[in-house]
Design a protein around this motif. Structure first.
Motif, short mmCIF file in Angstrom:
data_model
loop_
_atom_site.label_atom_id
_atom_site.label_comp_id
_atom_site.label_asym_id
_atom_site.label_seq_id
_atom_site.Cartn_x
_atom_site.Cartn_y
_atom_site.Cartn_z
N LEU A 3 0.80 -1.35 0.00
CA LEU A 3 0.10 0.06 0.06
C LEU A 3 0.95 1.10 0.11
CD1 LEU A 3 -2.82 1.04 0.01
CD2 LEU A 3 -2.82 0.68 2.34
N GLY A 4 1.98 1.18 0.75
CA GLY A 4 2.88 2.37 0.76
C GLY A 4 3.49 2.75 -0.62
N LEU A 5 3.78 1.54 -1.59
CA LEU A 5 4.08 1.63 -2.96
C LEU A 5 3.01 2.22 -3.80
CD1 LEU A 5 6.22 -1.64 -3.47
CD2 LEU A 5 7.07 0.82 -3.29
N VAL A 6 1.89 1.84 -3.38
CA VAL A 6 0.65 2.25 -4.16
C VAL A 6 0.34 3.99 -3.86
CG1 VAL A 6 -1.75 2.51 -4.62
CG2 VAL A 6 -0.42 0.22 -4.50
N LEU A 37 -6.14 11.19 -2.65
CA LEU A 37 -5.83 9.19 -2.78
C LEU A 37 -4.73 8.89 -2.16
CD1 LEU A 37 -7.79 8.53 -5.93
CD2 LEU A 37 -8.82 8.10 -3.63
N ALA A 38 -3.61 9.34 -2.59
CA ALA A 38 -2.31 9.24 -1.95
C ALA A 38 -2.10 9.39 -0.56
CB ALA A 38 -1.16 9.94 -2.71
N TYR A 39 -2.77 10.61 -0.05
CA TYR A 39 -2.64 10.83 1.28
C TYR A 39 -3.57 9.55 2.22
CZ TYR A 39 -3.58 13.20 5.77
OH TYR A 39 -3.80 13.65 7.04
N LEU A 40 -4.51 9.19 1.66
CA LEU A 40 -5.48 8.49 2.14
C LEU A 40 -4.88 7.09 2.35
CD1 LEU A 40 -8.40 7.26 3.46
CD2 LEU A 40 -8.95 6.94 0.94
N ALA A 41 -4.15 6.65 1.17
CA ALA A 41 -3.38 5.17 1.15
C ALA A 41 -2.11 5.28 2.13
CB ALA A 41 -2.89 5.06 -0.29
N ALA A 42 -1.31 6.25 2.18
CA ALA A 42 -0.25 6.69 3.14
C ALA A 42 -0.69 6.44 4.48
CB ALA A 42 0.25 7.83 2.81
N ASN A 43 -1.84 7.00 4.85
CA ASN A 43 -2.49 7.16 6.15
C ASN A 43 -2.72 5.67 6.64
OD1 ASN A 43 -2.19 9.47 7.44
ND2 ASN A 43 -4.32 10.08 6.95
N LEU A 44 -3.20 5.04 5.76
CA LEU A 44 -3.68 3.49 6.06
C LEU A 44 -2.52 2.68 6.05
CD1 LEU A 44 -6.66 2.88 3.90
CD2 LEU A 44 -6.72 2.80 6.09
N ALA A 45 -1.57 2.92 5.31
CA ALA A 45 -0.15 2.28 5.30
C ALA A 45 0.80 2.32 6.60
CB ALA A 45 0.71 2.55 4.10
N LEU A 46 0.71 3.54 7.02
CA LEU A 46 1.21 4.10 8.14
C LEU A 46 0.59 3.59 9.57
CD1 LEU A 46 2.52 7.42 7.16
CD2 LEU A 46 4.01 5.10 7.64
N GLY A 54 -7.98 5.71 8.07
CA GLY A 54 -8.52 6.24 6.80
C GLY A 54 -9.31 7.68 6.93
N GLY A 55 -9.20 8.24 7.96
CA GLY A 55 -9.89 9.33 8.11
C GLY A 55 -11.41 9.04 8.82
N SER A 56 -12.23 9.89 8.50
CA SER A 56 -13.68 9.69 8.75
C SER A 56 -14.29 8.53 8.01
CB SER A 56 -14.53 10.91 8.72
OG SER A 56 -14.39 11.35 7.34
N GLY A 57 -13.88 8.30 7.09
CA GLY A 57 -14.76 7.11 6.09
C GLY A 57 -15.91 7.70 5.32
N GLY A 58 -16.27 8.83 5.67
CA GLY A 58 -17.35 9.32 4.92
C GLY A 58 -17.33 9.34 3.42
#
Length: 283
Positions: free
Chosen positions: A79-82, A127-136, A140-144
């Motif tokens: 996911l970090g690579l994505v 989208l990159a920010y969302l993916a990076a947050n999940l990888a770290l 994933g934020g509020s998920g809304g």
């Protein structure tokens, strides 16, 4: 014949220099990451259409795809690579918008294209920010649903229904253009000019045609739902790709319709891979 070296020097200063090679490398990495995301969205949507593996239409949006990647072996690294790839794509789009690496110019048509590049960059940066947050492991934020949030914000403004309606019409026009772009094969000229083998060209043209049209259908449905939110003044009526997939699934012969759109999105992902490998991305 006497050559005026001074004039030649003056002319050379007005010739735009070629962007550095790393810009094209960013573009290729970014298109590959985009292809991965679209292929996974299409695969999960296809599984949802025919109830394979317990998948549902709600699990076929991009944030759910990121969660799917995270759950695989070495998921955080993958996911970090994505996330890195999507960030590269966003940076490339910003460079296209600011430095005009596509040579689209600064007239009305060129300015519109550059604004579109910048808007695409913003979407993929998110989208990159969302993916990076999940990888770290930061969640994933509020998920809304971002489109429901946008609809809610617009509807709270003066003339909110009109504003939301304008956005809805814009999304619908974008969807229609995607379908037209795919059906008319307007991208074919660029592919033909690269001198690829005929079988590679034909495969790329077919993948692009089906992919753009499928993407346009999804945008049309998203725009229609946004329009319903505007007309009813109910932000909950809006939705993203997962809600669009659910809408398609509920139609007559919905499983087959959703399955066809899902295969089209996989084709779009393949088209992104082929763009990354074969096409010149800066001019």
């Amino acid at each position: 014949m006497k050559i005026n070296l001074t004039n030649m020097a003056d002319i050379s200063t007005h010739v735009p220099s070629a962007p550095p090679s790393w810009v094209e490398n960013f573009a290729r990495v970014g298109l590959t990451a985009k292809g991965v995301v679209y292929c996974l969205v299409g695969i999960i949507a296809f599984m949802a259409a025919f109830e394979i593996g317990g998948k549902s239409a709600q699990s076929a949006d991009r944030s759910s795809v990121f969660q799917f990647i995270l759950e695989q072996p070495y998921g955080k690294w993958l996911l970090g690579l994505v996330a890195l790839g999507l960030a590269c794509y966003a940076i490339w789009r910003f460079i296209e918008a600011i430095q005009d690496t596509n040579r689209v110019g600064s007239d009305a048509k060129g300015t519109f294209k550059r604004i579109r590049y910048a808007f695409s960059g913003l979407i993929y940066a998110g989208l990159a920010y969302l993916a990076a947050n999940l990888a770290l492991g930061n969640g994933g934020g509020s998920g809304g649903d971002s489109r429901q949030t946008l609809a809610s914000e617009l509807l709270q403004q003066p003339f909110g229904q009109w504003l939301a309606g304008i956005v809805a019409v814009g999304i619908i026009i974008a969807g229609i253009y995607q379908i037209y772009y795919g059906y008319s094969e307007k991208y074919k000229k660029e592919i033909r000019s690269t001198g690829l083998k005929s079988e590679v060209e034909d495969m790329m043209i077919r993948a692009g045609k089906v992919g753009y049209m499928a993407r346009g259908i999804v945008w049309l449905v998203i725009g229609y739902m946004f329009l319903q939110a505007a007309l009813s003044s109910n932000a909950q009526a809006a939705g993203g790709s997962s809600k669009a997939f659910a809408f398609l699934e509920e139609a007559s012969y919905g499983s087959y319709l959703l399955g066809a759109v899902a295969l089209g999105l996989i084709c779009y992902g393949v088209f992104m891979f082929m763009r990354a490998k074969y096409l010149p991305l800066i001019r």
